[in-house]
Scaffold this motif. Structure first.
Motif, PDB file in Angstrom:
ATOM      1  N   GLU A  55       0.578  -1.220  -0.028  1.00 35.37           N
ATOM      2  CA  GLU A  55      -0.039   0.066   0.093  1.00 35.37           C
ATOM      3  C   GLU A  55       0.764   1.360  -0.163  1.00 35.37           C
ATOM      4  N   GLU A  62       1.342   4.204  -2.689  1.00 35.52           N
ATOM      5  CA  GLU A  62       0.863   5.657  -2.310  1.00 35.52           C
ATOM      6  C   GLU A  62       2.178   6.361  -3.057  1.00 35.52           C
ATOM      7  N   GLN A  71       1.847   6.787  -6.843  1.00 35.37           N
ATOM      8  CA  GLN A  71       0.733   7.773  -7.306  1.00 35.37           C
ATOM      9  C   GLN A  71       1.033   9.155  -7.179  1.00 35.37           C
ATOM     10  N   ARG A  72       2.204   9.508  -6.333  1.00 33.37           N
ATOM     11  CA  ARG A  72       2.375  10.897  -6.033  1.00 33.37           C
ATOM     12  C   ARG A  72       3.907  11.003  -6.959  1.00 33.37           C
ATOM     13  N   ARG A 113       2.434   8.500   4.124  1.00 27.82           N
ATOM     14  CA  ARG A 113       1.441   9.494   4.006  1.00 27.82           C
ATOM     15  C   ARG A 113       1.918  10.743   4.546  1.00 27.82           C
ATOM     16  N   GLU A 152       3.232  14.245   3.247  1.00 27.56           N
ATOM     17  CA  GLU A 152       2.596  15.538   3.403  1.00 27.56           C
ATOM     18  C   GLU A 152       3.612  16.507   4.175  1.00 27.56           C
ATOM     19  N   ASP A 177       1.069  16.390  -2.407  1.00 27.74           N
ATOM     20  CA  ASP A 177      -0.606  16.054  -2.256  1.00 27.74           C
ATOM     21  C   ASP A 177      -0.729  14.920  -2.811  1.00 27.74           C
ATOM     22  N   ARG A 178      -2.007  14.233  -3.002  1.00 27.12           N
ATOM     23  CA  ARG A 178      -2.265  12.898  -3.386  1.00 27.12           C
ATOM     24  C   ARG A 178      -2.361  13.105  -5.119  1.00 27.12           C
ATOM     25  N   ASP A 179      -2.462  14.314  -5.714  1.00 20.86           N
ATOM     26  CA  ASP A 179      -2.117  14.428  -7.134  1.00 20.86           C
ATOM     27  C   ASP A 179      -0.745  14.655  -7.638  1.00 20.86           C
TER      28      ASP A 179
END
Length: 344
Positions: free
Chosen positions: A206, A210, A213-214, A247, A251, A256-258
């Motif tokens: 996971e 993450e 994705q970033r 995460r 942060e 960010d998530r995008d």
């Protein structure tokens, strides 16, 4: 202008020894770019069977997608040596002579940022690429004479982020031209897991997803994200990268998530808050942000354009509905009659 967070300083924070340690050593270890891998595997096998040097290769694509990785993998596959230089380092033909004269049979000469090689150097290398010889002019005026020197057969590999800046004669001399595309999230997640294992760091699936994705579809950025999260986990936890740890680390790095970093969001906030979503010229946006315009166009805008946070129009940059939403603003209807004349 330098980015403000550690994680966004991709070019400044690169450690050559670190990158070399994470790079694959063989084509079979390369993750992603599978069409290019298959074609290069065929070229390598043919070169071995025919006992001919590999054809000259040009790799192009955005930074961080593996152009140098491919260049370093191929010599291993062929069992030959490699010499490496860059276009800006070759200001005159004499700068290229040591590389050409020290070439071994079938070896590889890699020129990074080959589009920045001066035209006089480019023309000097033409006969070397075609006939494996170079012409050296001795003397001046009426006393000048040309000496032709034969070279060992070799392979030139060029890497460029702007293939359009190469002259047509130069591009045509590369028999193999591979364009590298951005990676998918699953491919980047695999790269993160493999490199975490090389670093002796435990990471959950996971957390790897993450990070992927970033990472903007770019392995180099994924590796930089991995290093930061690894350090964060070692400092603030037990060294294991879990999803909450990943995460929290990202942060803190203001990613960010995008995949947007602090400068990306500042750009969008300026476009939305000052210019109402546009259209706005890049010079006006740059002046408002107190940044050089080329920093915006070269470093910030490519990702925002690719992911459709903004669009370019003849009148300037315009925020898309996704750009509005990412910043917590109500999207503007770009298809409304009052908007269309401003777009075109």
């Amino acid at each position: 202008m330098a980015r403000e967070t550690v994680l966004t300083q991709e070019s400044a924070s690169e450690d050559p020894k670190r990158d070399a340690a994470l790079r694959p050593k063989h084509l079979r270890e390369v993750i992603g770019q599978q069409a290019a891998v298959q074609r290069l595997s065929i070229a390598v096998n043919a070169s071995k069977k025919l006992r001919e040097p590999l054809a000259h290769i040009l790799f192009d694509g955005p930074p961080g997608l593996g152009k140098t990785t491919f260049a370093t993998v191929l010599p291993t596959e062929l069992g030959v040596s490699i010499q490496m230089t860059s276009g800006p380092a070759l200001s005159k033909p004499a700068d290229l002579l040591p590389f050409l004269t020290n070439l071994e049979e079938g070896s590889i000469l890699f020129i990074d940022e080959i589009h920045r090689m001066p035209r006089v150097v480019e023309e000097f290398i033409y006969p070397a690429m075609e006939d494996f010889r170079i012409d050296i002019v001795l003397g001046d005026g009426m006393n000048a004479r040309t000496i032709s020197m034969n070279l060992k057969r070799f392979t030139l590999i060029g890497a460029t982020t702007r293939s359009g800046m190469l002259s047509s004669p130069m591009r045509d001399r590369f028999r193999i031209h591979e364009h590298l595309d951005f990676y998918t999230v699953p491919e980047l997640a695999t790269i993160v897991r493999v490199n975490a294992q090389k670093l002796g760091t435990q990471i959950s699936d996971e957390a790897a997803l993450e990070l992927a994705q970033r990472s903007r579809g770019t392995p180099r950025i994924a590796n930089n994200r991995l290093y930061w999260v690894r350090h964060f986990a070692a400092s603030e936890s037990d060294g294991i990268i879990t999803l909450p740890i990943a995460r929290a680390a990202l942060e803190m790095a203001e990613v960010d998530r995008d995949g947007l970093d602090k400068q990306d969001r500042r750009y969008l906030e300026t476009l939305l808050g000052v210019f109402g979503g546009g259209p706005a010229g890049v010079e006006a946006i740059a002046a408002t942000m107190n940044l050089p315009a080329d920093t915006l166009s070269d470093e910030i805008e490519p990702y925002l354009l690719r992911e459709q946070f903004i669009v370019r129009s003849p009148r300037g940059r315009i925020a898309t509905p996704r750009g509005f939403t990412a910043m917590g603003h109500t999207p503007r209807d770009l298809s409304s009659p009052e908007t269309l004349p401003r777009l075109f």
